[in-house]
Motif scaffolding. Structure first.
Motif, PDB file in Angstrom:
ATOM      1  N   TYR A   7       0.824  -1.210   0.000  1.00  8.71           N
ATOM      2  CA  TYR A   7       0.000   0.000   0.000  1.00  8.71           C
ATOM      3  C   TYR A   7       0.856   1.257   0.000  1.00  8.71           C
ATOM      4  N   GLU A   8       1.871   1.281  -0.873  1.00 14.11           N
ATOM      5  CA  GLU A   8       2.772   2.436  -0.921  1.00 14.11           C
ATOM      6  C   GLU A   8       2.040   3.711  -1.336  1.00 14.11           C
ATOM      7  N   LYS A   9       0.887   3.583  -2.020  1.00 14.43           N
ATOM      8  CA  LYS A   9       0.151   4.785  -2.442  1.00 14.43           C
ATOM      9  C   LYS A   9      -0.475   5.513  -1.257  1.00 14.43           C
ATOM     10  N   PHE A  10      -0.546   4.859  -0.110  1.00 13.89           N
ATOM     11  CA  PHE A  10      -1.014   5.543   1.092  1.00 13.89           C
ATOM     12  C   PHE A  10      -0.133   6.753   1.406  1.00 13.89           C
ATOM     13  N   PHE A  11       1.148   6.645   1.084  1.00 19.29           N
ATOM     14  CA  PHE A  11       2.094   7.709   1.432  1.00 19.29           C
ATOM     15  C   PHE A  11       1.988   8.901   0.491  1.00 19.29           C
ATOM     16  N   ASN A  12       1.199   8.759  -0.593  1.00 22.25           N
ATOM     17  CA  ASN A  12       0.895   9.938  -1.400  1.00 22.25           C
ATOM     18  C   ASN A  12       0.021  10.910  -0.617  1.00 22.25           C
ATOM     19  N   THR A  13      -0.830  10.352   0.243  1.00 19.23           N
ATOM     20  CA  THR A  13      -1.732  11.197   1.023  1.00 19.23           C
ATOM     21  C   THR A  13      -1.152  11.577   2.385  1.00 19.23           C
ATOM     22  N   GLU A  14      -0.280  10.724   2.932  1.00 18.89           N
ATOM     23  CA  GLU A  14       0.340  11.032   4.222  1.00 18.89           C
ATOM     24  C   GLU A  14       1.850  10.796   4.149  1.00 18.89           C
ATOM     25  N   PRO A  15       2.546  11.641   3.376  1.00 16.05           N
ATOM     26  CA  PRO A  15       3.988  11.426   3.166  1.00 16.05           C
ATOM     27  C   PRO A  15       4.832  11.635   4.422  1.00 16.05           C
ATOM     28  N   GLU A  16       4.258  12.239   5.439  1.00 22.78           N
ATOM     29  CA  GLU A  16       5.041  12.504   6.645  1.00 22.78           C
ATOM     30  C   GLU A  16       5.478  11.221   7.350  1.00 22.78           C
ATOM     31  N   HIS A  17       4.847  10.085   6.997  1.00 25.77           N
ATOM     32  CA  HIS A  17       5.209   8.820   7.641  1.00 25.77           C
ATOM     33  C   HIS A  17       6.370   8.117   6.943  1.00 25.77           C
ATOM     34  N   ILE A  18       6.776   8.618   5.785  1.00 23.66           N
ATOM     35  CA  ILE A  18       7.827   7.939   5.014  1.00 23.66           C
ATOM     36  C   ILE A  18       9.126   7.811   5.810  1.00 23.66           C
ATOM     37  N   PRO A  19       9.616   8.863   6.443  1.00 23.46           N
ATOM     38  CA  PRO A  19      10.874   8.718   7.200  1.00 23.46           C
ATOM     39  C   PRO A  19      10.825   7.611   8.253  1.00 23.46           C
ATOM     40  N   TYR A  20       9.702   7.503   8.943  1.00 25.01           N
ATOM     41  CA  TYR A  20       9.568   6.468   9.963  1.00 25.01           C
ATOM     42  C   TYR A  20       9.674   5.077   9.344  1.00 25.01           C
ATOM     43  N   TYR A  39      14.995  -6.451  -0.309  1.00 27.09           N
ATOM     44  CA  TYR A  39      14.232  -6.420  -1.557  1.00 27.09           C
ATOM     45  C   TYR A  39      13.058  -5.453  -1.463  1.00 27.09           C
ATOM     46  N   LEU A  40      12.297  -5.530  -0.365  1.00 31.43           N
ATOM     47  CA  LEU A  40      11.118  -4.671  -0.224  1.00 31.43           C
ATOM     48  C   LEU A  40      11.506  -3.202  -0.066  1.00 31.43           C
ATOM     49  N   PHE A  41      12.634  -2.937   0.569  1.00 34.12           N
ATOM     50  CA  PHE A  41      13.114  -1.562   0.684  1.00 34.12           C
ATOM     51  C   PHE A  41      13.367  -0.964  -0.694  1.00 34.12           C
ATOM     52  N   SER A  42      13.982  -1.754  -1.561  1.00 31.43           N
ATOM     53  CA  SER A  42      14.224  -1.286  -2.924  1.00 31.43           C
ATOM     54  C   SER A  42      12.915  -1.019  -3.650  1.00 31.43           C
ATOM     55  N   ARG A  43      11.965  -1.928  -3.524  1.00 29.23           N
ATOM     56  CA  ARG A  43      10.657  -1.725  -4.164  1.00 29.23           C
ATOM     57  C   ARG A  43       9.956  -0.479  -3.619  1.00 29.23           C
ATOM     58  N   PHE A  44      10.023  -0.318  -2.317  1.00 30.48           N
ATOM     59  CA  PHE A  44       9.355   0.808  -1.660  1.00 30.48           C
ATOM     60  C   PHE A  44       9.925   2.133  -2.162  1.00 30.48           C
ATOM     61  N   VAL A  45      11.227   2.212  -2.230  1.00 32.06           N
ATOM     62  CA  VAL A  45      11.877   3.454  -2.663  1.00 32.06           C
ATOM     63  C   VAL A  45      11.544   3.751  -4.117  1.00 32.06           C
ATOM     64  N   LYS A  46      11.572   2.727  -4.980  1.00 32.88           N
ATOM     65  CA  LYS A  46      11.272   2.951  -6.391  1.00 32.88           C
ATOM     66  C   LYS A  46       9.825   3.380  -6.592  1.00 32.88           C
ATOM     67  N   CYS A  47       8.919   2.829  -5.781  1.00 32.81           N
ATOM     68  CA  CYS A  47       7.508   3.214  -5.898  1.00 32.81           C
ATOM     69  C   CYS A  47       7.265   4.652  -5.467  1.00 32.81           C
ATOM     70  N   LEU A  48       8.162   5.193  -4.624  1.00 35.09           N
ATOM     71  CA  LEU A  48       7.941   6.534  -4.065  1.00 35.09           C
ATOM     72  C   LEU A  48       8.748   7.610  -4.784  1.00 35.09           C
ATOM     73  N   ARG A  49       9.188   7.356  -5.995  1.00 37.67           N
ATOM     74  CA  ARG A  49       9.952   8.363  -6.749  1.00 37.67           C
ATOM     75  C   ARG A  49       9.218   9.699  -6.791  1.00 37.67           C
ATOM     76  N   GLN A  50       7.961   9.652  -7.213  1.00 34.60           N
ATOM     77  CA  GLN A  50       7.203  10.903  -7.350  1.00 34.60           C
ATOM     78  C   GLN A  50       6.972  11.576  -6.011  1.00 34.60           C
ATOM     79  N   VAL A  51       6.774  10.751  -4.973  1.00 37.29           N
ATOM     80  CA  VAL A  51       6.562  11.331  -3.646  1.00 37.29           C
ATOM     81  C   VAL A  51       7.808  12.086  -3.198  1.00 37.29           C
TER      82      VAL A  51
END
Length: 974
Positions: free
Chosen positions: A510-523, A547-559
């Motif tokens: 659910y990485e798209k959740f962070f489009n609406t609440e990006p303040e949680h990304i650092p945590y 592996y998941l860290f890499s996926r997470f970071v790539k999904c959040l490029r726009q964020v």
């Protein structure tokens, strides 16, 4: 003589005598009297050795299968006397009862005689067999085994039958229904009643026979008061209850009309309930519980099948009756589904799934049905939980079985969401938020399942466009609430590995959740990188988190780009803790905290954060240098060690370390996109420097193949990312990569040079003009080496190299850099051209042939006009045109193969190119006969090759009357 044979088979006999005896016994199978001797042996007690008696049964079996003639009254009488005598011997005190496998073999012999004699030649077979029951338990045992063998021969649907056998079996069953089935049923009842308390083994075998025969006899003979009363009595006896349950399952599973099936089950089910059978059992009764669960499953499935049939053709009242009958069984099914033992639960999964499908088909569910759906949902969630005994670090067979069971429960969960998604959303939302809010006091099973349910929502209730946080507000609100709780409640600190893994899996889903609440990304990033993630004590968690860290970071490029002010300062803090994980560890210094494969993911993730961060271009270049310069420094150190190392095993480890350094640098280059190029991010210098450093390893004399492979993979990435900056290093790279000149290294080098040609085109002409001849000569040299006849791998490698060679030539002509060919010595160029002709005609490889014809067509288009190399016109008429006909006429040219058809189409296109470029000159050069052949050939393939209308019109206007046209006609017919 035969007695002596048997004696020589005794264990005490010498080997030579035993071998002679075995050969003699094999002759008995085809002897006219061998079967008689074997029957006499079995009834006279001549030998007591089981393996010899088994062989005698085999001889008798062979005779009955292949030579027995029911019309021969004498032989028929001998067989019947043998069967009768053998049974009597088994039942007398003087006789010795055969071993179990011998009794089974004897039963097969009885069955073979039966299917050949009944009903025409031995109408009272069952009457004679039933008479033997008076001999006692041994006779009953044989009787039951014979009945099972007959069922296997006549009625077993799992055995494939010929049409003749199927017709024979149908006639046998019809004859049995009309004459003896009632007698058989009476004998079964008598056996059950007589030995109900004294011989459970006979009882269980008899129940198995009843279950088998009930599939094709009148159900009323068994499903009646006296039999059901007897079966209920057996259900309360520990020794027989499992077999009785299986028998009841076979009864309710008999094929019947829907209303008849309803009547049968509705008569039987209350009796079972009132007897107290369908209730929870003790822990030590799991096997019986599984049988009962299977019975309930059978009852439910048969009712639902009847319901589905009547739904299409029955009346409303009939459908309602069946629906009500199904509903009444659901509570019992749920009770078994909720059993503590998964084997018991698994036995009713099909009933649960089919019932949920019934609910899904309804436009509106009743309150009772929704209550059942809710209870099923709660039960499914409960059964999904891990057991305390589950071994997370050492998963074995039990754990694999549970994971498979969990997948089946997931199917139920998904289908329940299809019944009523609001019900599922409401339940999951409440369960997840409540559990996660109190995770410190909850069991790990509850915490894990709470997160897992949130994870499952993504598949159970799909989102349009893959975004679960837009669209249906009910779902969006629930998802946002659950995700907010998940990332703010500190559950990521839970000590159990199952919770940790489920947490990171869900966050990434659910990485798209962070489009609406990006303040949680650092945590979340911190959770990936500290002891909860890639520094966890569990290797499994470390690897998965990388592996998941890499996926997470790539999904959040726009964020990263949109929320630069929020996240940019934190990126440096993330890159800092990564430093020690990105250090390359030489083999002599032990292993890193994470594996080499996991390091690849981390390097890519780090590079993505640098490239996607809202830094200035110069700062991005500096951060990328900080990331990669330590890699280059370590590369130089290890390379120096490799030059001095003499131990071959250590050399290989050091070479692998160098390849890994190149691999992580290559992986870092994947961070660049068309929008964020290497040049726009000021990262070109560091990658150019890396290219300089890595190419040095090609000069190392040891482990050359390993190092060449690493360099090739690195250069493939650099061709994609770098521009003209790479050109100065291509000659050096080519020289080093071609140094070995073995088939594997050349085969893997050619795709690289093809990629370079496609990328740089005209810019590499000077380089290619110099290296073209060395490359081709190296390929020719390797291809000329002989390959052993049985060396399939060598043949495949040679074929691949041939394909790669033609791809190399094709890349030159396709990218319009034929100047490379023009610059070659004419004699050498002719050698190259002839190799293409041979590839088109002589190589039985349609992929290579298609490529060769494509090359020839392109050359005709390039050089077929007035300005052309000396002698090319003659080459067209002498070699290209004949090749277009010679190739399809080869015996290896298989037009039923799709690739060959493509090669044929390409050859036709080549002829079209010749016609279009040469026109009148072409017509004058070739003879009238060949011209007719060519035009006829082109016209035939006009549609498949999309030839021009002018060719079609021209060919139609030409009359092809020459006798030689028959050769082309043969090809077309082929």
């Amino acid at each position: 003589m035969e007695e002596e044979v048997l004696q020589n088979l005794e264990p005490k006999a010498d080997v030579a005598a035993q071998q002679c005896a075995l050969a003699r016994l094999e002759q008995l199978k085809n002897s006219e009297v061998g079967w008689q001797f074997c029957m006499s042996t079995l009834t006279s007690g001549m030998t007591q050795h089981n393996h010899l008696r088994f062989f005698c049964f085999q001889v008798v079996e062979h005779y009955i299968k292949n030579h027995y003639n029911s019309d021969n009254l004498a032989d028929q009488q001998r067989v019947r006397e043998f069967l009768s005598c053998w049974i009597q011997l088994q039942c007398t005190q003087l006789g010795r009862q055969e071993a179990t496998f011998l009794r089974n073999k004897a039963a097969q012999v009885f069955a073979l005689v039966f299917v050949r004699d009944y009903p025409l030649h031995w109408a009272d077979f069952f009457g004679d067999l039933i008479k033997t029951l008076s001999f006692g338990p041994h006779a009953i045992d044989i009787y039951i085994r014979v009945l099972k063998a007959i069922d296997s021969e006549v009625a077993d649907r799992d055995i494939i039958r010929t049409p003749q056998e199927a017709e024979r079996n149908a006639a046998i069953k019809n004859a049995m229904r009309g004459s003896c089935v009632e007698k058989l049923v009476e004998s079964w009842y008598h056996i059950l009643k007589t030995y109900e308390t004294s011989n459970p083994e006979l009882i269980n075998q008899c129940l198995e026979v009843i279950g088998a025969y009930v599939a094709w006899i009148d159900i009323a003979l068994v499903a009646n008061d006296r039999f059901i009363e007897l079966l209920l009595s057996l259900l309360h006896r520990t020794e027989s209850r499992e077999a009785a349950t299986d028998c009841l399952h076979d009864i309710v599973s008999k094929g019947m009309e829907p209303l008849d099936k309803l009547q049968l089950i509705e008569t039987l089910f209350p009796v079972l309930q009132n007897s107290g059978i369908l209730k929870p059992l003790q822990d030590d009764e799991t096997d019986f519980s599984c049988k009962l669960s299977r019975l309930v499953n059978g009852i439910g499935l048969n009712l639902i099948d009847a319901y589905n049939k009547l739904s299409k053709s029955g009346s409303t009242e009939q459908v309602a009756l069946l629906q009500n009958a199904v509903e009444q069984k659901v509570p019992v099914m749920i009770e078994f589904l909720n059993n503590d033992y998964d084997d018991v639960s698994a036995a009713v999964l099909e009933f649960a799934k089919e019932y949920i499908h019934v609910l899904k088909a309804k436009v509106m569910q009743t309150e009772e049905q929704l209550a059942y759906a809710h209870t099923l949902l709660v039960t499914v969630v409960h059964k999904m939980k891990y057991d305390e005994s589950y071994r997370f670090e050492q998963e074995g067979e039990d754990e694999a079985t549970f994971q498979e069971f969990r997948k089946q429960l997931k199917v139920l969960f998904d289908n329940l969401a299809g019944v009523n998604k609001e019900l599922v959303i409401d339940y999951v939302s409440k369960f997840t938020t409540n559990t996660l809010s109190e995770w410190r006091t909850a069991s790990f099973q509850d915490v894990e399942i709470a997160i897992y349910l949130l994870y499952l929502m993504g598949e159970a209730i799909p989102a349009s466009g893959g975004n679960h946080f837009t669209g249906d507000q009910t779902k969006v609100s629930a998802m946002q609430t659950m995700m907010h709780v998940l990332v703010t409640c500190d559950v990521s600190h839970h000590p159990h590995p199952a919770v940790t893994l489920q947490y990171v899996e869900t966050v990434v889903r659910y990485e798209k959740f962070f489009n609406t609440e990006p303040e949680h990304i650092p945590y979340v990033l911190t959770a990936f990188l500290d002891q909860r993630g890639v520094r966890n004590s569990s290797p499994l968690i470390r690897s998965r988190c990388a592996y998941l860290f890499s996926r997470f970071v790539k999904c959040l490029r726009q964020v990263f780009e949109i929320n630069s002010t929020l996240i940019q300062p934190y990126i440096k803090e993330v890159l800092g803790p990564l430093e020690d994980l990105l250090i390359l560890i030489p083999p002599e210094n032990g292993s890193s905290l994470i594996s080499e494969d996991d390091q690849l993911y981390l390097y890519e993730a780090a590079a993505v954060m640098i490239v996607s961060g809202a830094f200035g271009a110069q700062q991005k270049g500096m951060l990328m240098s900080n990331l990669l310069i330590p890699v280059m420094d370590k590369f130089k150190t290890v390379m120096s060690q490799l030059l001095l190392e003499v131990d071959e095993q250590k050399q290989e480890l050091l070479a692998q370390c160098l390849c890994h350094a190149m691999a992580v640098t290559s992986r870092a280059s994947k961070a660049f996109t068309n929008h964020q190029t290497m040049k726009s991010c000021c990262c070109v210098p560091v990658f150019v420097e890396a290219t300089k450093v890595f190419l040095r390893c090609l000069q190392i004399p040891t482990q050359s193949q390993v190092l060449q492979s690493g360099v090739r993979q690195f250069l493939h990435r650099m061709v994609v990312c770098l521009e003209e900056e790479l050109l100065p290093y291509i000659p050096q790279a080519s020289e080093g990569l071609l140094k070995g000149s073995d088939i594997r290294s050349i085969q893997e080098y050619v795709p690289l040079i093809v990629q370079i040609i496609a990328k740089f085109k005209k810019e590499v002409i000077p380089f290619l003009q110099q290296v073209f001849m060395p490359i081709v000569n190296a390929i020719f040299s390797v291809l000329s080496l002989p390959v052993e006849e049985n060396d399939e791998q060598g043949k495949r490698e040679k074929q691949l190299l041939q394909r790669n060679y033609f791809q190399f030539i094709s890349a030159i002509v396709t990218n319009n850099i034929s100047e490379v060919l023009n610059a070659q010595d004419s004699q050498f160029l002719e050698q190259v051209m002839m190799s293409i002709i041979r590839g088109a005609v002589d190589f039985p490889d349609p992929v290579a042939q298609k490529t060769c014809f494509s090359i020839l067509r392109k050359l005709v288009e390039l050089w077929g006009g007035k300005e052309q190399p000396d002698g090319f016109t003659q080459f067209i008429y002498k070699n290209i045109v004949p090749a277009c006909f010679m190739a399809p006429l080869k015996s290896t040219f298989d037009l039923s193969d799709a690739q060959t058809s493509l090669a044929l189409a390409e050859s036709a296109m080549c002829l079209k190119a010749v016609l279009q470029r040469r026109k009148q000159m072409f017509q004058a050069k070739v003879g009238e006969k060949i011209k007719m052949h060519i035009l006829y050939f082109i016209t035939f393939f006009h549609k498949s090759c999309h030839l021009g209308d002018d060719v079609e019109k021209y060919s139609r206007a030409t009359q092809a009357t020459d006798d030689n046209m028959v050769h082309v006609q043969c090809l077309l017919n082929k």
